[in-house]
Design a protein around this motif. Structure first.
Motif, mmCIF file in Angstrom:
data_model
loop_
_atom_site.group_PDB
_atom_site.id
_atom_site.type_symbol
_atom_site.label_atom_id
_atom_site.label_comp_id
_atom_site.label_asym_id
_atom_site.label_seq_id
_atom_site.Cartn_x
_atom_site.Cartn_y
_atom_site.Cartn_z
ATOM 1 N N PRO A 44 84.578 58.699 -34.792
ATOM 2 C CA PRO A 44 83.280 58.685 -35.478
ATOM 3 C C PRO A 44 82.732 60.068 -35.807
ATOM 4 O O PRO A 44 81.813 60.187 -36.615
ATOM 5 N N GLU A 45 83.292 61.129 -35.242
ATOM 6 C CA GLU A 45 82.817 62.481 -35.540
ATOM 7 C C GLU A 45 83.247 62.963 -36.930
ATOM 8 O O GLU A 45 82.747 63.964 -37.427
ATOM 9 N N ILE A 46 84.159 62.244 -37.569
ATOM 10 C CA ILE A 46 84.623 62.635 -38.900
ATOM 11 C C ILE A 46 83.506 62.401 -39.911
ATOM 12 O O ILE A 46 82.921 61.327 -39.972
ATOM 13 N N ASN A 47 83.247 63.414 -40.715
ATOM 14 C CA ASN A 47 82.247 63.325 -41.778
ATOM 15 C C ASN A 47 82.928 63.724 -43.077
ATOM 16 O O ASN A 47 83.169 64.911 -43.322
ATOM 17 N N LEU A 48 83.248 62.757 -43.907
ATOM 18 C CA LEU A 48 83.972 63.045 -45.140
ATOM 19 C C LEU A 48 83.151 63.836 -46.150
ATOM 20 O O LEU A 48 83.708 64.386 -47.094
ATOM 21 N N ILE A 72 98.158 62.260 -46.027
ATOM 22 C CA ILE A 72 96.747 62.593 -46.176
ATOM 23 C C ILE A 72 96.280 63.210 -44.870
ATOM 24 O O ILE A 72 96.439 62.623 -43.803
ATOM 25 N N GLU A 73 95.694 64.395 -44.947
ATOM 26 C CA GLU A 73 95.278 65.118 -43.751
ATOM 27 C C GLU A 73 93.770 65.334 -43.778
ATOM 28 O O GLU A 73 93.216 65.715 -44.805
ATOM 29 N N LEU A 74 93.126 65.077 -42.659
ATOM 30 C CA LEU A 74 91.701 65.352 -42.497
ATOM 31 C C LEU A 74 91.600 66.590 -41.627
ATOM 32 O O LEU A 74 92.154 66.631 -40.522
ATOM 33 N N TYR A 75 90.905 67.610 -42.115
ATOM 34 C CA TYR A 75 90.845 68.890 -41.420
ATOM 35 C C TYR A 75 89.572 69.021 -40.598
ATOM 36 O O TYR A 75 88.486 68.711 -41.065
ATOM 37 N N ARG A 76 89.720 69.515 -39.365
ATOM 38 C CA ARG A 76 88.574 69.772 -38.490
ATOM 39 C C ARG A 76 88.039 71.169 -38.762
ATOM 40 O O ARG A 76 88.768 72.032 -39.230
#
Length: 102
Positions: A44-48, A72-76
């Motif tokens: 839930p910490e992911i904010n697109l 597909i990569e989501l970057y912190r």
């Protein structure tokens, strides 16, 4: 009926990684695949809105249309600024080189 495209949605924290293989319809966007993967519910910490995303380490927008075998990569956010870290290491190295050997 069109074939499905095989893609993988990737996200990692310091403690765990998330690799979710997904079969999507042609024309699916990066944002749609991320939502379909379940990664947003798992982390839930992911904010697109604020976090960048990419495909194979190249930044992309959420409306980018996927191709077969895309990762597909989501970057912190970075914990430390790489430039500041390098400056600190260089300063430390210079300081130790300046001291006379005993």
């Amino acid at each position: 009926m069109a074939e499905k495209l095989e893609v993988v949605v990737c996200y990692a924290t310091p403690m765990q990684e998330f690799l979710f293989p997904l079969a999507v319809a042609p024309g699916t966007t990066v944002g749609q695949a991320i939502e379909a993967s379940g990664v947003l519910a798992a982390f839930p910490e992911i904010n697109l809105v604020t976090q960048p995303v990419g495909i194979f380490a190249k930044k992309k927008t959420l409306d980018t249309v996927l191709r077969a075998r895309d990762r597909i990569e989501l970057y912190r956010p970075l914990v430390a600024d790489p430039k500041d870290s390098r400056r600190k290491r260089a300063a430390k190295k210079d300081a130790s080189a300046s001291r006379p050997a005993t």
